[in-house]
Design an enzyme around this catalytic site. Structure first.
Site, PDB file in Angstrom:
ATOM      1  N   ASP A 159       0.812  -1.228   0.257  1.00  0.00           N
ATOM      2  CA  ASP A 159      -0.024  -0.157  -0.013  1.00  0.00           C
ATOM      3  C   ASP A 159       0.788   1.147  -0.058  1.00  0.00           C
ATOM      4  OD1 ASP A 159      -2.306   1.455   0.303  1.00  0.00           O
ATOM      5  OD2 ASP A 159      -2.442   0.939   2.555  1.00  0.00           O
TER       6      ASP A 159
ATOM      7  N   LYS B  94      -1.222  -1.569  -4.566  1.00  0.00           N
ATOM      8  CA  LYS B  94      -1.992  -0.187  -4.798  1.00  0.00           C
ATOM      9  C   LYS B  94      -1.261   0.640  -4.923  1.00  0.00           C
ATOM     10  CE  LYS B  94      -5.281  -1.089  -1.104  1.00  0.00           C
ATOM     11  NZ  LYS B  94      -5.764  -0.511   0.215  1.00  0.00           N
TER      12      LYS B  94
ATOM     13  N   ARG C  88     -10.599 -13.169   6.365  1.00  0.00           N
ATOM     14  CA  ARG C  88      -9.257 -14.169   5.473  1.00  0.00           C
ATOM     15  C   ARG C  88      -9.423 -15.297   4.919  1.00  0.00           C
ATOM     16  NH1 ARG C  88      -4.925 -11.148   7.813  1.00  0.00           N
ATOM     17  NH2 ARG C  88      -5.244 -10.304  10.059  1.00  0.00           N
TER      18      ARG C  88
HETATM   19  P1  5GP Z   1       2.053  -0.674   3.714  1.00  0.00           P
HETATM   20  O1  5GP Z   1       3.141  -0.336   4.980  1.00  0.00           O
HETATM   21  O2  5GP Z   1       2.379  -0.861   2.184  1.00  0.00           O
HETATM   22  O3  5GP Z   1       1.133   0.611   3.706  1.00  0.00           O
HETATM   23  O4  5GP Z   1       0.946  -1.544   4.331  1.00  0.00           O
HETATM   24  C1  5GP Z   1       1.039  -2.775   3.860  1.00  0.00           C
HETATM   25  C2  5GP Z   1       0.021  -3.603   4.889  1.00  0.00           C
HETATM   26  O5  5GP Z   1      -1.303  -2.799   5.219  1.00  0.00           O
HETATM   27  C3  5GP Z   1      -0.375  -4.935   4.122  1.00  0.00           C
HETATM   28  O6  5GP Z   1       0.374  -5.951   4.612  1.00  0.00           O
HETATM   29  C4  5GP Z   1      -1.962  -5.179   4.810  1.00  0.00           C
HETATM   30  O7  5GP Z   1      -1.777  -5.790   6.103  1.00  0.00           O
HETATM   31  C5  5GP Z   1      -2.462  -3.654   5.062  1.00  0.00           C
HETATM   32  N1  5GP Z   1      -3.231  -3.173   3.991  1.00  0.00           N
HETATM   33  C6  5GP Z   1      -2.914  -2.204   3.048  1.00  0.00           C
HETATM   34  N2  5GP Z   1      -3.841  -2.119   2.101  1.00  0.00           N
HETATM   35  C7  5GP Z   1      -4.885  -3.061   2.535  1.00  0.00           C
HETATM   36  C8  5GP Z   1      -6.218  -3.405   2.176  1.00  0.00           C
HETATM   37  O8  5GP Z   1      -6.888  -2.904   1.123  1.00  0.00           O
HETATM   38  N3  5GP Z   1      -7.009  -4.440   2.877  1.00  0.00           N
HETATM   39  C9  5GP Z   1      -6.349  -4.910   3.956  1.00  0.00           C
HETATM   40  N4  5GP Z   1      -7.121  -5.932   4.492  1.00  0.00           N
HETATM   41  N5  5GP Z   1      -5.077  -4.650   4.578  1.00  0.00           N
HETATM   42  C10 5GP Z   1      -4.397  -3.729   3.739  1.00  0.00           C
END
Ligand code: 5GP
Length: 178
Positions: A102, A130, A164
């Site tokens: 993300d 994303k 999940r």
């Molecule tokens: P980042 O550090 O890249 O922002 O976060 C990644 C983590 O955020 C992922 O491993 C997941 O646990 C959570 N996350 C990010 N986007 C989503 C989403 O659309 N749905 C869910 N369930 N978790 C997300």
């Protein structure tokens, strides 16, 4: 809050095909290497379990747990290692398996941390990406699907620890309960 699936984003059969494709590419790329797969708990377990069975090579697995999100859908920006590896990855060809990238904050922290342990190589494989939400530069070496900025669940991904076990990936809709 009550949460329900508003629509299916990626169907079970599409996921199965994509995982096969990723497994083939990884099998090809890691010939004669010392493949060490790291799953990031908990979201990656379903993807990891399917993916490793599509990789026709000897490999080891281990898991790490990090905290980056609380019970909300917003990033806290804080990354903490809650469970570390049981094994030394020095000189191994490490492949991190993640459910979704993300902002990229979690993985960029993890990559830096794992690189300090001097693996032979370090790559990232994620089921979902994303890119619109990225806060740090990070491009996965293997990615299943790029998706728009929507909160998704299923295939290992949760909303408040639910969903999940859905075999597909869906968009979640939240509303206040009556
Ligand atoms: P980042 O550090 O890249 O922002 O976060 C990644 C983590 O955020 C992922 O491993 C997941 O646990 C959570 N996350 C990010 N986007 C989503 C989403 O659309 N749905 C869910 N369930 N978790 C997300």
């Amino acid at each position: 809050m009550v949460a329900e699936i508003s629509r299916v984003l990626i169907k079970e059969e599409e996921i199965r095909q994509k995982v096969k494709e990723l497994g083939k590419r990884i099998t090809y790329d890691y010939q004669n290497k010392d493949l060490f797969v790291i799953g990031i708990l908990k979201g990656s377990v379903v993807f990891l379990a399917d993916l490793i069975r599509e990789i026709s090579l000897p490999l080891e697995i281990d898991f790490m747990a990090v905290s980056s999100y609380g019970a909300t859908t917003h990033t806290s920006g804080v990354v903490r290692i809650m469970k570390d590896l049981d094994t030394d990855i020095n000189n191994k060809d490490v492949l991190i398996i993640e459910d979704i990238i993300d902002t990229g904050l979690t993985l960029s922290y993890l990559k830096e941390n794992l690189l300090s342990r001097e693996p032979a190589s370090l790559k990232v494989c994620t089921m979902l990406d994303k890119p619109d939400r990225r806060k740090v530069q990070l491009i996965p070496d293997y990615n299943g699907y790029e998706i728009p900025d929507e909160f998704v669940v299923g295939y290992g991904l949760d909303y408040n620890q639910n969903f999940r076990n859905l075999p597909y990936i869906g968009v979640v809709n939240t509303r206040a309960s009556a």
